[in-house]
Motif scaffolding. Structure first.
Motif, PDB file in Angstrom:
ATOM      1  N   PHE A   1       1.988  10.906  12.791  1.00 47.52           N
ATOM      2  CA  PHE A   1       1.335  10.502  14.031  1.00 47.52           C
ATOM      3  C   PHE A   1       0.080  11.336  14.212  1.00 47.52           C
ATOM      4  CE2 PHE A   1       0.534  10.341  18.540  1.00 47.52           C
ATOM      5  CZ  PHE A   1       0.970   9.077  18.940  1.00 47.52           C
ATOM      6  N   LEU A   2      -1.068  10.680  14.395  1.00 48.19           N
ATOM      7  CA  LEU A   2      -2.333  11.368  14.653  1.00 48.19           C
ATOM      8  C   LEU A   2      -3.072  10.676  15.792  1.00 48.19           C
ATOM      9  CD1 LEU A   2      -3.929  12.052  11.137  1.00 48.19           C
ATOM     10  CD2 LEU A   2      -3.099  13.769  12.754  1.00 48.19           C
ATOM     11  N   LEU A   3      -3.944  11.428  16.447  1.00 51.07           N
ATOM     12  CA  LEU A   3      -4.798  10.838  17.473  1.00 51.07           C
ATOM     13  C   LEU A   3      -6.103  10.359  16.850  1.00 51.07           C
ATOM     14  CD1 LEU A   3      -4.354  13.376  20.406  1.00 51.07           C
ATOM     15  CD2 LEU A   3      -3.252  11.154  20.104  1.00 51.07           C
ATOM     16  N   LYS A   4      -6.709   9.332  17.478  1.00 54.09           N
ATOM     17  CA  LYS A   4      -7.945   8.773  16.941  1.00 54.09           C
ATOM     18  C   LYS A   4      -9.119   9.748  17.012  1.00 54.09           C
ATOM     19  CE  LYS A   4      -7.102   3.831  17.415  1.00 54.09           C
ATOM     20  NZ  LYS A   4      -7.497   2.563  18.062  1.00 54.09           N
ATOM     21  N   ASP A   5      -9.014  10.767  17.863  1.00 50.38           N
ATOM     22  CA  ASP A   5     -10.109  11.736  17.913  1.00 50.38           C
ATOM     23  C   ASP A   5      -9.936  12.841  16.873  1.00 50.38           C
ATOM     24  OD1 ASP A   5      -8.043  13.200  18.992  1.00 50.38           O
ATOM     25  OD2 ASP A   5      -9.010  13.569  20.922  1.00 50.38           O
TER      26      ASP A   5
ATOM     27  N   PRO B   1       0.835  -1.211   0.000  1.00 50.97           N
ATOM     28  CA  PRO B   1       0.000   0.000   0.000  1.00 50.97           C
ATOM     29  C   PRO B   1       0.864   1.252   0.000  1.00 50.97           C
ATOM     30  CG  PRO B   1       0.144  -0.900   2.204  1.00 50.97           C
ATOM     31  CD  PRO B   1       0.807  -1.908   1.296  1.00 50.97           C
ATOM     32  N   ASP B   2       0.255   2.359  -0.394  1.00 49.78           N
ATOM     33  CA  ASP B   2       0.983   3.636  -0.340  1.00 49.78           C
ATOM     34  C   ASP B   2       1.133   4.107   1.096  1.00 49.78           C
ATOM     35  OD1 ASP B   2       1.309   4.242  -3.231  1.00 49.78           O
ATOM     36  OD2 ASP B   2      -0.873   4.157  -3.185  1.00 49.78           O
ATOM     37  N   VAL B   3       0.106   3.843   1.921  1.00 48.94           N
ATOM     38  CA  VAL B   3       0.135   4.247   3.321  1.00 48.94           C
ATOM     39  C   VAL B   3      -0.505   3.153   4.181  1.00 48.94           C
ATOM     40  CG1 VAL B   3      -0.628   5.953   5.035  1.00 48.94           C
ATOM     41  CG2 VAL B   3      -0.033   6.703   2.721  1.00 48.94           C
ATOM     42  N   VAL B   4       0.158   2.832   5.292  1.00 44.69           N
ATOM     43  CA  VAL B   4      -0.413   1.937   6.293  1.00 44.69           C
ATOM     44  C   VAL B   4      -0.889   2.791   7.462  1.00 44.69           C
ATOM     45  CG1 VAL B   4       0.000   0.043   7.908  1.00 44.69           C
ATOM     46  CG2 VAL B   4       1.118   0.036   5.668  1.00 44.69           C
ATOM     47  N   VAL B   5      -2.175   2.745   7.773  1.00 40.45           N
ATOM     48  CA  VAL B   5      -2.719   3.450   8.938  1.00 40.45           C
ATOM     49  C   VAL B   5      -2.663   2.461  10.103  1.00 40.45           C
ATOM     50  CG1 VAL B   5      -4.738   4.567   9.935  1.00 40.45           C
ATOM     51  CG2 VAL B   5      -4.178   4.923   7.522  1.00 40.45           C
TER      52      VAL B   5
ATOM     53  N   VAL C   1       7.721   0.842   3.814  1.00 50.18           N
ATOM     54  CA  VAL C   1       6.361   1.281   3.545  1.00 50.18           C
ATOM     55  C   VAL C   1       6.082   2.504   4.409  1.00 50.18           C
ATOM     56  CG1 VAL C   1       3.924   0.644   3.677  1.00 50.18           C
ATOM     57  CG2 VAL C   1       5.620  -1.069   3.041  1.00 50.18           C
ATOM     58  N   LYS C   2       5.325   3.452   3.900  1.00 49.01           N
ATOM     59  CA  LYS C   2       4.988   4.638   4.685  1.00 49.01           C
ATOM     60  C   LYS C   2       3.905   4.293   5.696  1.00 49.01           C
ATOM     61  CE  LYS C   2       6.150   7.689   0.852  1.00 49.01           C
ATOM     62  NZ  LYS C   2       5.611   8.465  -0.291  1.00 49.01           N
ATOM     63  N   VAL C   3       4.144   4.665   6.946  1.00 44.40           N
ATOM     64  CA  VAL C   3       3.223   4.325   8.027  1.00 44.40           C
ATOM     65  C   VAL C   3       2.730   5.593   8.728  1.00 44.40           C
ATOM     66  CG1 VAL C   3       2.927   3.095  10.209  1.00 44.40           C
ATOM     67  CG2 VAL C   3       4.357   2.099   8.397  1.00 44.40           C
ATOM     68  N   LEU C   4       1.419   5.692   8.879  1.00 46.81           N
ATOM     69  CA  LEU C   4       0.801   6.761   9.656  1.00 46.81           C
ATOM     70  C   LEU C   4       0.239   6.129  10.923  1.00 46.81           C
ATOM     71  CD1 LEU C   4      -0.372   9.599  10.138  1.00 46.81           C
ATOM     72  CD2 LEU C   4      -2.315   8.951   8.681  1.00 46.81           C
TER      73      LEU C   4
ATOM     74  N   ARG D   1      -2.987  11.707   2.868  1.00 47.03           N
ATOM     75  CA  ARG D   1      -2.471  12.377   1.670  1.00 47.03           C
ATOM     76  C   ARG D   1      -1.078  12.966   1.912  1.00 47.03           C
ATOM     77  NH1 ARG D   1      -8.201  15.123   0.768  1.00 47.03           N
ATOM     78  NH2 ARG D   1      -9.183  13.573  -0.607  1.00 47.03           N
ATOM     79  N   THR D   2      -0.895  13.537   3.092  1.00 43.27           N
ATOM     80  CA  THR D   2       0.394  14.129   3.421  1.00 43.27           C
ATOM     81  C   THR D   2       1.492  13.076   3.441  1.00 43.27           C
ATOM     82  OG1 THR D   2      -0.614  15.901   4.730  1.00 43.27           O
ATOM     83  CG2 THR D   2       1.685  15.386   5.198  1.00 43.27           C
ATOM     84  N   VAL D   3       1.237  11.962   4.117  1.00 43.70           N
ATOM     85  CA  VAL D   3       2.223  10.897   4.213  1.00 43.70           C
ATOM     86  C   VAL D   3       2.474  10.259   2.846  1.00 43.70           C
ATOM     87  CG1 VAL D   3       2.665   8.599   5.178  1.00 43.70           C
ATOM     88  CG2 VAL D   3       1.806  10.435   6.647  1.00 43.70           C
TER      89      VAL D   3
END
Length: 234
Positions: free
Chosen positions: A114-118, A59-63, A89-92, A129-131
């Motif tokens: 890095f993001l929070l679930k809220d 994948p392009d990004v793994v969340v 692989v790019k990971v967020l 998109r940024t990652v």
């Protein structure tokens, strides 16, 4: 896969959703699948499955969630994007835990953001998109907290601008751009600050990453603070 942009006639951004809670996975899948420039290529409920699917599906990004059974998200990220991975692989990383230690370990493991679930659905989409575009998703405030708290683990280079220092390969303008990257500025903000075009900024960023053998902007941020090119308030 090749990441696309909203409205562009390109292959959409492939997203792998990894979380141990089915409801959250379903929510993320719904959000990402609704975007014209994204497609969900798979889901994983534990770290080991996340690693296996990411290696197979590319994948392009793994969340990635942090707390998952078997293999946690940090360990999974290290296997997919760590410094020893030949084709990372790019990971967020997305988690409910707003703890500096998690952010620090996630970035050390090779996460690109890095993001929070809220976070709002719009922020989650923007984060992917940024990652996918190869940019860091790390706010200046987070950077300052991390460097302030974990500064003892970072040993600045005594003469980073010297001819024998790690920045010897960079031009003066490239060093300016690196400092602005480390301050958390986007390409658009760097362009405005230096009064140059975004395309020129992208060229400088590419040169910086290549010359310093860095994978992405997150590594550039960490590198700049590690060598003492910039300092952050605790």
């Amino acid at each position: 896969m090749t990441a696309g942009a909203p409205g562009a006639d390109r292959v959409p951004i492939g997203v792998l959703v990894c979380d141990d809670q089915g409801v959250i996975r379903a929510g993320y899948t719904t959000i990402f699948a609704a975007q014209p420039d994204m497609t969900v290529v798979g889901e994983a409920g534990d770290g080991r499955t996340a690693v296996d699917l990411a290696r197979r599906l590319r994948p392009d990004v793994v969340v990635m969630d942090v707390r998952m059974p078997g293999l946690d998200g940090i360990a999974a990220t290290r296997l997919l994007a760590g410094p020893d991975v030949a084709d990372p692989v790019k990971v967020l990383v997305v988690t409910t835990f707003n703890l500096d230690e998690y952010v620090y370990e996630a970035l050390r493991a090779g996460a690109s953001g890095f993001l929070l679930k809220d976070s709002s659905p719009a922020d989650l989409v923007a984060g992917v998109r940024t990652v996918a575009a190869g940019e860091a998703l790390l706010a200046p405030s987070v950077t300052r907290r991390l460097i302030g708290r974990f500064g003892s683990r970072v040993r600045p280079d005594p003469d980073p601008a010297g001819t024998d220092g790690p920045l010897a390969a960079l031009t003066g303008r490239e060093r300016e751009v690196l400092k602005l990257i480390a301050a958390g500025l986007s390409n658009a903000e760097i362009a405005a600050t230096l009064v140059i075009s975004r395309e020129t900024v992208k060229t400088y960023v590419s040169h910086i990453l290549t010359k310093l053998d860095l994978r992405d902007r997150v590594q550039a941020v960490v590198f700049a603070h590690r060598i003492g090119l910039v300092t952050a308030e605790a």
